[in-house]
Design a protein around this motif. Structure first.
Motif, PDB file in Angstrom:
ATOM      1  N   LEU A 179       1.064   9.035 -10.293  1.00 42.06           N
ATOM      2  CA  LEU A 179       0.495   7.681 -10.267  1.00 42.06           C
ATOM      3  C   LEU A 179       1.579   6.667 -10.566  1.00 42.06           C
ATOM      4  O   LEU A 179       2.386   6.856 -11.483  1.00 42.06           O
ATOM      5  CB  LEU A 179      -0.598   7.566 -11.335  1.00 42.06           C
ATOM      6  CG  LEU A 179      -1.082   6.145 -11.697  1.00 42.06           C
ATOM      7  CD1 LEU A 179      -1.926   5.563 -10.567  1.00 42.06           C
ATOM      8  CD2 LEU A 179      -1.866   6.160 -13.010  1.00 42.06           C
ATOM      9  N   PHE A 180       1.606   5.571  -9.792  1.00 39.40           N
ATOM     10  CA  PHE A 180       2.390   4.397 -10.144  1.00 39.40           C
ATOM     11  C   PHE A 180       1.399   3.298 -10.501  1.00 39.40           C
ATOM     12  O   PHE A 180       0.502   2.978  -9.704  1.00 39.40           O
ATOM     13  CB  PHE A 180       3.271   3.929  -8.986  1.00 39.40           C
ATOM     14  CG  PHE A 180       4.136   2.740  -9.339  1.00 39.40           C
ATOM     15  CD1 PHE A 180       5.456   2.931  -9.700  1.00 39.40           C
ATOM     16  CD2 PHE A 180       3.634   1.449  -9.331  1.00 39.40           C
ATOM     17  CE1 PHE A 180       6.270   1.843 -10.048  1.00 39.40           C
ATOM     18  CE2 PHE A 180       4.425   0.362  -9.674  1.00 39.40           C
ATOM     19  CZ  PHE A 180       5.748   0.564 -10.034  1.00 39.40           C
ATOM     20  N   LEU A 227      -0.106  -1.796  -7.600  1.00 38.39           N
ATOM     21  CA  LEU A 227       0.816  -2.823  -8.084  1.00 38.39           C
ATOM     22  C   LEU A 227       0.148  -4.186  -8.013  1.00 38.39           C
ATOM     23  O   LEU A 227      -0.265  -4.635  -6.946  1.00 38.39           O
ATOM     24  CB  LEU A 227       2.105  -2.824  -7.252  1.00 38.39           C
ATOM     25  CG  LEU A 227       3.144  -3.881  -7.639  1.00 38.39           C
ATOM     26  CD1 LEU A 227       3.670  -3.617  -9.051  1.00 38.39           C
ATOM     27  CD2 LEU A 227       4.301  -3.910  -6.657  1.00 38.39           C
ATOM     28  N   GLU A 228      -0.006  -4.821  -9.171  1.00 39.49           N
ATOM     29  CA  GLU A 228      -0.503  -6.194  -9.291  1.00 39.49           C
ATOM     30  C   GLU A 228      -1.901  -6.360  -8.710  1.00 39.49           C
ATOM     31  O   GLU A 228      -2.232  -7.411  -8.154  1.00 39.49           O
ATOM     32  CB  GLU A 228       0.480  -7.173  -8.646  1.00 39.49           C
ATOM     33  CG  GLU A 228       1.828  -7.198  -9.359  1.00 39.49           C
ATOM     34  CD  GLU A 228       2.800  -8.185  -8.761  1.00 39.49           C
ATOM     35  OE1 GLU A 228       2.713  -8.440  -7.538  1.00 39.49           O
ATOM     36  OE2 GLU A 228       3.654  -8.705  -9.497  1.00 39.49           O
ATOM     37  N   PRO A 272      10.479  -3.953  -4.182  1.00 33.71           N
ATOM     38  CA  PRO A 272      11.469  -3.229  -4.991  1.00 33.71           C
ATOM     39  C   PRO A 272      10.869  -2.122  -5.837  1.00 33.71           C
ATOM     40  O   PRO A 272      11.460  -1.036  -5.946  1.00 33.71           O
ATOM     41  CB  PRO A 272      12.079  -4.340  -5.865  1.00 33.71           C
ATOM     42  CG  PRO A 272      11.865  -5.596  -5.085  1.00 33.71           C
ATOM     43  CD  PRO A 272      10.550  -5.409  -4.383  1.00 33.71           C
ATOM     44  N   MET A 273       9.708  -2.349  -6.465  1.00 34.90           N
ATOM     45  CA  MET A 273       9.138  -1.328  -7.326  1.00 34.90           C
ATOM     46  C   MET A 273       8.593  -0.161  -6.511  1.00 34.90           C
ATOM     47  O   MET A 273       8.616   0.986  -6.970  1.00 34.90           O
ATOM     48  CB  MET A 273       8.047  -1.921  -8.217  1.00 34.90           C
ATOM     49  CG  MET A 273       8.564  -2.957  -9.204  1.00 34.90           C
ATOM     50  SD  MET A 273      10.134  -2.514 -10.008  1.00 34.90           S
ATOM     51  CE  MET A 273       9.753  -0.931 -10.741  1.00 34.90           C
ATOM     52  N   TRP A 331       4.663  -4.163 -17.492  1.00 37.47           N
ATOM     53  CA  TRP A 331       5.002  -2.751 -17.579  1.00 37.47           C
ATOM     54  C   TRP A 331       4.758  -2.102 -16.221  1.00 37.47           C
ATOM     55  O   TRP A 331       3.736  -2.362 -15.581  1.00 37.47           O
ATOM     56  CB  TRP A 331       4.130  -2.036 -18.613  1.00 37.47           C
ATOM     57  CG  TRP A 331       4.573  -2.195 -20.031  1.00 37.47           C
ATOM     58  CD1 TRP A 331       4.065  -3.061 -20.958  1.00 37.47           C
ATOM     59  CD2 TRP A 331       5.590  -1.444 -20.702  1.00 37.47           C
ATOM     60  NE1 TRP A 331       4.709  -2.910 -22.152  1.00 37.47           N
ATOM     61  CE2 TRP A 331       5.655  -1.918 -22.027  1.00 37.47           C
ATOM     62  CE3 TRP A 331       6.464  -0.426 -20.290  1.00 37.47           C
ATOM     63  CZ2 TRP A 331       6.553  -1.402 -22.961  1.00 37.47           C
ATOM     64  CZ3 TRP A 331       7.355   0.094 -21.212  1.00 37.47           C
ATOM     65  CH2 TRP A 331       7.396  -0.397 -22.530  1.00 37.47           C
ATOM     66  N   GLU A 332       5.679  -1.251 -15.807  1.00 43.14           N
ATOM     67  CA  GLU A 332       5.457  -0.372 -14.665  1.00 43.14           C
ATOM     68  C   GLU A 332       5.622   1.057 -15.149  1.00 43.14           C
ATOM     69  O   GLU A 332       6.546   1.367 -15.917  1.00 43.14           O
ATOM     70  CB  GLU A 332       6.434  -0.668 -13.534  1.00 43.14           C
ATOM     71  CG  GLU A 332       6.056  -1.894 -12.722  1.00 43.14           C
ATOM     72  CD  GLU A 332       6.980  -3.072 -12.912  1.00 43.14           C
ATOM     73  OE1 GLU A 332       6.619  -4.188 -12.466  1.00 43.14           O
ATOM     74  OE2 GLU A 332       8.052  -2.897 -13.510  1.00 43.14           O
ATOM     75  N   VAL A 333       4.701   1.911 -14.723  1.00 38.68           N
ATOM     76  CA  VAL A 333       4.643   3.281 -15.236  1.00 38.68           C
ATOM     77  C   VAL A 333       4.499   4.254 -14.072  1.00 38.68           C
ATOM     78  O   VAL A 333       3.716   4.025 -13.142  1.00 38.68           O
ATOM     79  CB  VAL A 333       3.446   3.463 -16.201  1.00 38.68           C
ATOM     80  CG1 VAL A 333       3.396   4.886 -16.734  1.00 38.68           C
ATOM     81  CG2 VAL A 333       3.515   2.470 -17.351  1.00 38.68           C
TER      82      VAL A 333
END
Length: 249
Positions: A135-136, A107-108, A17-18, A238-240
């Motif tokens: 950047l994610f 991610l993670e 999803p992210m 947090w996701e940025v």
């Protein structure tokens, strides 16, 4: 196209999803000056996220510290005809020249680094991003509950997973932005996910099985007392999405 519509346009066996949200946000930003070259830090495994980028025409590259995870991703890519270019590597010392990528995704994966190493990894991601690139990044929040493991330094917890020692780093809100030096935040969210279905029906004895003596900040009696609060069981992060600052702006 909505995030839900974008999420449906994915390799069927991968749900991210992210990542779908990152691609959705990018579709609404000015990216005409950027080529479609992406790096995934922590890219390995049986269902590599880079497949989402590959099916949308991106030139894909990835690194993962685990040779086994790299092999699993290679098998997936070969079966489906994707060129993912995932190799063994360390995000704290990326094996790519400066300004190599328009997009970097994580991610993670950084959550398994100390905070000093997280800062180094983000410095490397910034280095390989082109000016104006995106950047994610993902940061575990100190609102995660319960915070298991032994706290070795503020927000850094050591524990054992699968028979091996690991570290998990959790961040206060003000620490997240401080990690993103040279970046302009485009979007961010703190995501709190509760799991009543996972803990609501647990008996006290089942709850006690989650307690690992000597590998947690809690005593056994404190853990038992937390059973009454198990509805607080929460994944917090947090996701940025941030953009590398262009020197001409």
């Amino acid at each position: 196209m909505s995030p839900s519509e974008l999420a449906r346009r994915r390799p069927a066996e991968i749900t991210r999803p992210m990542l779908a949200w990152f691609l959705y946000v990018l579709s609404h930003l000015d990216t005409e000056e950027l080529d479609k070259r992406v790096l995934d830090c922590g890219a390995g495994g049986r269902t590599p996220p880079l497949a989402h980028f590959a099916e949308r025409g991106y030139e894909c590259h990835g690194i993962d510290m685990s040779g086994g995870q790299v092999l699993r991703a290679a098998e997936y890519a070969e079966e489906r005809g994707y060129a993912l270019n995932i190799r063994v590597g360390d995000m704290r010392e990326l094996p790519y020249p400066d300004a190599s990528f328009s997009y970097v995704y994580e991610l993670e994966s950084m959550c398994h680094l100390t905070k000093a190493d997280t800062k180094q990894a983000l410095s490397e991601m910034h280095r390989v991003l082109r000016p104006g690139g995106y950047l994610f990044a993902h940061f575990m929040s100190m609102e995660f509950w319960p915070l298991t493991g032994r706290e070795e330094a503020p927000g850094e917890f050591s524990e054992t997973e699968g028979g091996r020692a690991v570290v998990h780093s959790y961040f206060e809100d003000d620490e997240v932005q401080a990690m993103l030096s040279g970046m302009k935040t485009i979007w961010k969210q703190k995501r709190l996910t509760y799991y009543p279905y996972r803990v609501g029906d647990l008996t006290l004895e089942e709850w006690r099985r989650w307690f690992v003596p000597g590998s947690t900040r809690y005593t056994r009696s404190e853990w038992d007392a937390m059973y009454r609060e198990r509805g607080r069981y929460c994944y917090a992060a947090w996701e940025v999405i941030a953009r590398k600052v262009r020197p001409d702006l």
